[in-house]
Write an enzyme that holds these catalytic residues in place. Sequence first.
Site, PDB file in Angstrom:
ATOM      1  N   ASP A   1       0.844  -1.197   0.000  1.00  0.00           N
ATOM      2  CA  ASP A   1       0.000   0.000   0.000  1.00  0.00           C
ATOM      3  C   ASP A   1       0.878   1.246   0.000  1.00  0.00           C
ATOM      4  O   ASP A   1       2.024   1.222   0.474  1.00  0.00           O
ATOM      5  CB  ASP A   1      -0.899   0.026   1.239  1.00  0.00           C
ATOM      6  CG  ASP A   1      -1.949  -1.069   1.218  1.00  0.00           C
ATOM      7  OD1 ASP A   1      -2.184  -1.650   0.137  1.00  0.00           O
ATOM      8  OD2 ASP A   1      -2.523  -1.353   2.284  1.00  0.00           O
ATOM      9  N   LYS A   2       0.313   2.340  -0.470  1.00  0.00           N
ATOM     10  CA  LYS A   2       1.064   3.591  -0.570  1.00  0.00           C
ATOM     11  C   LYS A   2       1.692   3.988   0.763  1.00  0.00           C
ATOM     12  O   LYS A   2       2.855   4.406   0.820  1.00  0.00           O
ATOM     13  CB  LYS A   2       0.138   4.710  -1.070  1.00  0.00           C
ATOM     14  CG  LYS A   2       0.822   6.060  -1.211  1.00  0.00           C
ATOM     15  CD  LYS A   2      -0.144   7.110  -1.737  1.00  0.00           C
ATOM     16  CE  LYS A   2       0.539   8.469  -1.838  1.00  0.00           C
ATOM     17  NZ  LYS A   2      -0.385   9.512  -2.366  1.00  0.00           N
TER      18      LYS A   2
END
Length: 381
Positions: A147-148
Amino acid sequence: MKTSDEVRLFTVDADDDGVRLDRWFKRHLPQVGFGTVSKWARTGQLRVDGKRVKPEDRIAAGQTVRVPPGGDAPHKKPKAKRQLTEAEIEQAHAMVIREDKGAIVLNKPPGLATQGGTGTTTHVDGLLDAFAPGEDEPRPRLVHRLDKDTSGVLLVARTPGSAAFFSKRFSGRSAKKVYWALVVGVPEVAQGIIEAPLAKQPGSGGEKMHVDHEGGQPAKTKYRVVDKAGQKAAWLELEPLTGRTHQLRVHCAAMGTPIVGDGKYGGKDAFLTGSISRKMHLHARRLIIDNPSGGKIDVTADLPEHFAASLEQLGFNVNASDATPMRDDPPPKSREEKKQQARQHAKNYRKTRKGERRGRRDAGPKAKTGPKSTKPPKGKR
């Protein structure tokens, strides 16, 4: 590789050993469509070591692929490599933990997306051209994602062959990943397994997951409490045994201990008061995976500044965990055990076949059960 007006001969590399022929085209001549490959095979123009082949046939390292002229499909030409700035090249190389001929292992910082999307122009995938500056060098490719706002170990495959190798390990769950997480509150049980099926949450546009016991996909996570600060916060080791979107974040929230900084799944309860950072505290600490050239890749990623500072402020010793995987692999079978298993399998198969033959023999030909003839014997009519 480009198409041309002449017959071309290609030698199959070790990275392409065992791949399907149509897959080889997708890797090396993507401008040649599947329909063209099928037509060439059907008409005998496409050959491997001089023999006719089908698109689904598998090829071996060292074989020669004969490709006929033509096959250009301009709309399928591979995307040109992007010219990176010096700052982008420096950013890419600054993330490197380890490099070899099959892989590049990065320590992804929080806030950097793995891939592009709507409104996302800066991402890891866009920086990978830094590792293949030459026009003829294969572009490294992603084989898994973070995930970012999750930091830590991210493995990138250098070649198409190593990408296929690593993808099988990730999809087959033989790759071991251990994450560190700082959570609000303390789990009631110090070590255990979270089993909660996950599905996309309706109305979120697929951007959010939730626990769905009826229609969700199976999701399982092992966890262990490394240390705790009273009942205020805990430092966890997390090992995903499945790979669902946002799995660790949803599972921690489902335990009532959301990851610090994860407002998406923990709401306002996901933040600690005081000087603890409001950034996400989820870090892919360690990855252990088979190496295509033999042995294992075993890498550990340093913590980002905000995570390290939070552990220190809460009084946690970073050396309290070595991120050892919590699941045990079964010991590999010896050669003799494999032979014995094969012999037993053959014995059981023969026994089954023998029983089937005996059953058919005992049944014999079916007797006629129709009414007896009332015709009188010869000479007595």
